[in-house]
Scaffold this motif. Structure first.
Motif, PDB file in Angstrom:
ATOM      1  N   THR A  25       0.842  -1.202   0.000  1.00  0.00           N
ATOM      2  CA  THR A  25       0.000   0.000   0.000  1.00  0.00           C
ATOM      3  C   THR A  25       0.876   1.250   0.000  1.00  0.00           C
ATOM      4  N   MET A  26       1.927   1.250   0.844  1.00  0.00           N
ATOM      5  CA  MET A  26       2.850   2.387   0.901  1.00  0.00           C
ATOM      6  C   MET A  26       3.558   2.560  -0.439  1.00  0.00           C
ATOM      7  N   ASP A  27       4.117   1.465  -0.974  1.00  0.00           N
ATOM      8  CA  ASP A  27       4.944   1.560  -2.179  1.00  0.00           C
ATOM      9  C   ASP A  27       4.155   1.702  -3.471  1.00  0.00           C
ATOM     10  N   ALA A  28       2.856   1.495  -3.427  1.00  0.00           N
ATOM     11  CA  ALA A  28       2.019   1.697  -4.610  1.00  0.00           C
ATOM     12  C   ALA A  28       1.630   3.171  -4.774  1.00  0.00           C
ATOM     13  N   ASN A  29       1.844   3.972  -3.748  1.00  0.00           N
ATOM     14  CA  ASN A  29       1.478   5.388  -3.766  1.00  0.00           C
ATOM     15  C   ASN A  29       2.512   6.180  -4.581  1.00  0.00           C
ATOM     16  N   PRO A  30       2.118   6.801  -5.682  1.00  0.00           N
ATOM     17  CA  PRO A  30       3.067   7.573  -6.494  1.00  0.00           C
ATOM     18  C   PRO A  30       3.735   8.704  -5.708  1.00  0.00           C
ATOM     19  N   ASN A  31       3.049   9.280  -4.721  1.00  0.00           N
ATOM     20  CA  ASN A  31       3.653  10.352  -3.919  1.00  0.00           C
ATOM     21  C   ASN A  31       4.843   9.846  -3.112  1.00  0.00           C
ATOM     22  N   VAL A  32       4.762   8.614  -2.634  1.00  0.00           N
ATOM     23  CA  VAL A  32       5.873   8.023  -1.878  1.00  0.00           C
ATOM     24  C   VAL A  32       7.084   7.840  -2.801  1.00  0.00           C
ATOM     25  N   HIS A  33       6.826   7.611  -4.068  1.00  0.00           N
ATOM     26  CA  HIS A  33       7.912   7.346  -5.022  1.00  0.00           C
ATOM     27  C   HIS A  33       8.342   8.566  -5.832  1.00  0.00           C
ATOM     28  N   LYS A  34       7.831   9.733  -5.464  1.00  0.00           N
ATOM     29  CA  LYS A  34       8.194  10.946  -6.206  1.00  0.00           C
ATOM     30  C   LYS A  34       9.706  11.126  -6.282  1.00  0.00           C
ATOM     31  N   TYR A  35      10.400  10.850  -5.183  1.00  0.00           N
ATOM     32  CA  TYR A  35      11.856  11.009  -5.137  1.00  0.00           C
ATOM     33  C   TYR A  35      12.573   9.663  -5.088  1.00  0.00           C
ATOM     34  N   LEU A  36      11.902   8.620  -5.539  1.00  0.00           N
ATOM     35  CA  LEU A  36      12.473   7.265  -5.535  1.00  0.00           C
ATOM     36  C   LEU A  36      12.298   6.640  -6.913  1.00  0.00           C
ATOM     37  N   TRP A  37      12.880   7.212  -7.896  1.00  0.00           N
ATOM     38  CA  TRP A  37      12.876   6.663  -9.248  1.00  0.00           C
ATOM     39  C   TRP A  37      11.492   6.615  -9.884  1.00  0.00           C
ATOM     40  N   GLN A  38      10.469   7.108  -9.207  1.00  0.00           N
ATOM     41  CA  GLN A  38       9.108   7.203  -9.729  1.00  0.00           C
ATOM     42  C   GLN A  38       8.609   5.884 -10.321  1.00  0.00           C
ATOM     43  N   LYS A  39       8.828   4.813  -9.568  1.00  0.00           N
ATOM     44  CA  LYS A  39       8.367   3.488  -9.989  1.00  0.00           C
ATOM     45  C   LYS A  39       7.552   2.841  -8.869  1.00  0.00           C
ATOM     46  N   HIS A 138      17.391  12.147  -3.004  1.00  0.00           N
ATOM     47  CA  HIS A 138      17.125  12.908  -4.221  1.00  0.00           C
ATOM     48  C   HIS A 138      17.410  14.371  -3.897  1.00  0.00           C
ATOM     49  N   ALA A 139      18.122  15.047  -4.783  1.00  0.00           N
ATOM     50  CA  ALA A 139      18.527  16.432  -4.519  1.00  0.00           C
ATOM     51  C   ALA A 139      17.347  17.358  -4.239  1.00  0.00           C
ATOM     52  N   GLU A 140      16.171  17.050  -4.814  1.00  0.00           N
ATOM     53  CA  GLU A 140      15.008  17.931  -4.649  1.00  0.00           C
ATOM     54  C   GLU A 140      14.093  17.506  -3.496  1.00  0.00           C
ATOM     55  N   ASN A 141      14.464  16.476  -2.759  1.00  0.00           N
ATOM     56  CA  ASN A 141      13.624  16.017  -1.650  1.00  0.00           C
ATOM     57  C   ASN A 141      13.936  16.853  -0.407  1.00  0.00           C
ATOM     58  N   GLY A 142      13.332  18.031  -0.362  1.00  0.00           N
ATOM     59  CA  GLY A 142      13.606  18.978   0.713  1.00  0.00           C
ATOM     60  C   GLY A 142      13.352  18.416   2.102  1.00  0.00           C
ATOM     61  N   GLU A 157      28.304  16.039  -1.010  1.00  0.00           N
ATOM     62  CA  GLU A 157      28.377  16.435  -2.417  1.00  0.00           C
ATOM     63  C   GLU A 157      27.105  16.042  -3.151  1.00  0.00           C
ATOM     64  N   LYS A 158      26.881  16.741  -4.257  1.00  0.00           N
ATOM     65  CA  LYS A 158      25.839  16.338  -5.199  1.00  0.00           C
ATOM     66  C   LYS A 158      26.499  15.430  -6.222  1.00  0.00           C
ATOM     67  N   TYR A 159      25.729  14.473  -6.724  1.00  0.00           N
ATOM     68  CA  TYR A 159      26.242  13.625  -7.797  1.00  0.00           C
ATOM     69  C   TYR A 159      25.088  13.246  -8.713  1.00  0.00           C
ATOM     70  N   VAL A 160      25.434  12.849  -9.894  1.00  0.00           N
ATOM     71  CA  VAL A 160      24.440  12.430 -10.877  1.00  0.00           C
ATOM     72  C   VAL A 160      24.537  10.917 -11.005  1.00  0.00           C
TER      73      VAL A 160
END
Length: 177
Positions: A25-39, A138-142, A157-160
């Motif tokens: 249920t947690m991992d099916a939520n797209p909001n939970v995966h916004k900063y986790l590869w969006q899968k 994720h760099a944007e996960n404030g 550091e930041k990295y890609v």
């Protein structure tokens, strides 16, 4: 592994197959995966495979992510904990301790992630005698970046990553070693 731990509001215990429904249920939520590869998870078998993977970590490394349960209600709110990363390379690193967490959206902004983070950093340094703890976000996960900084981790550091996503690498050194 049968180690059960607790904080003021949380019970921390090894993940069990009975956690699969709540984890899905947690991992099916797209909001939970916004900063986790969006899968987001597509089926419960994915959650079962994750739990089985974590069980292998418990056996091989004597540590892994833990189910995080709200004491007051007994609800599974997500997972938190330390993982020994020896099966992939992240930011050029392997064979390192990583702190991480994932909570169901209904438990965000209630201080649970901060409470768990403080506990696990203390546990890693004072019970496991880890020399250095890493984390990556994720760099944007404030929210997660703020929690790690608030709990004493230092932005390194930041990295890609290989997928082109910008990440932040965090670290904390055990000053007692």
């Amino acid at each position: 592994m049968h180690l059960e731990l607790e904080t003021k509001r949380l019970l921390l215990r090894p993940l069990e197959l009975s956690d699969a429904d709540a984890m899905f249920t947690m991992d099916a939520n797209p909001n939970v995966h916004k900063y986790l590869w969006q899968k987001p998870a597509q089926n419960i078998e994915e959650s079962i495979k994750v739990i089985e993977y974590v069980h292998r970590q418990y056996k091989e490394n004597n540590i892994g992510r833990y189910a995080t349960i709200l004491k007051e209600t007994g609800e599974f709110i997500g997972w938190t904990g330390i993982k020994f990363v020896n099966d992939l390379v992240e930011n050029g690193n392997t064979n390192f301790y990583d702190y991480g967490y994932r909570l169901s959206e209904s438990f965000w902004n209630k201080g649970y992630a901060t409470e768990a983070t403080k506990f696990w950093l203390d546990y890693g340094f004072n019970q496991m005698n880890i020399e250095k703890m890493n984390a990556y976000t994720h760099a944007e996960n404030g929210a997660s970046n703020h929690i790690l900084e608030k709990c004493g981790m230092k932005f390194m550091e930041k990295y890609v990553a290989e997928d082109g996503i910008n990440w932040k690498w965090w670290q904390m050194i055990n000053n007692k070693k």
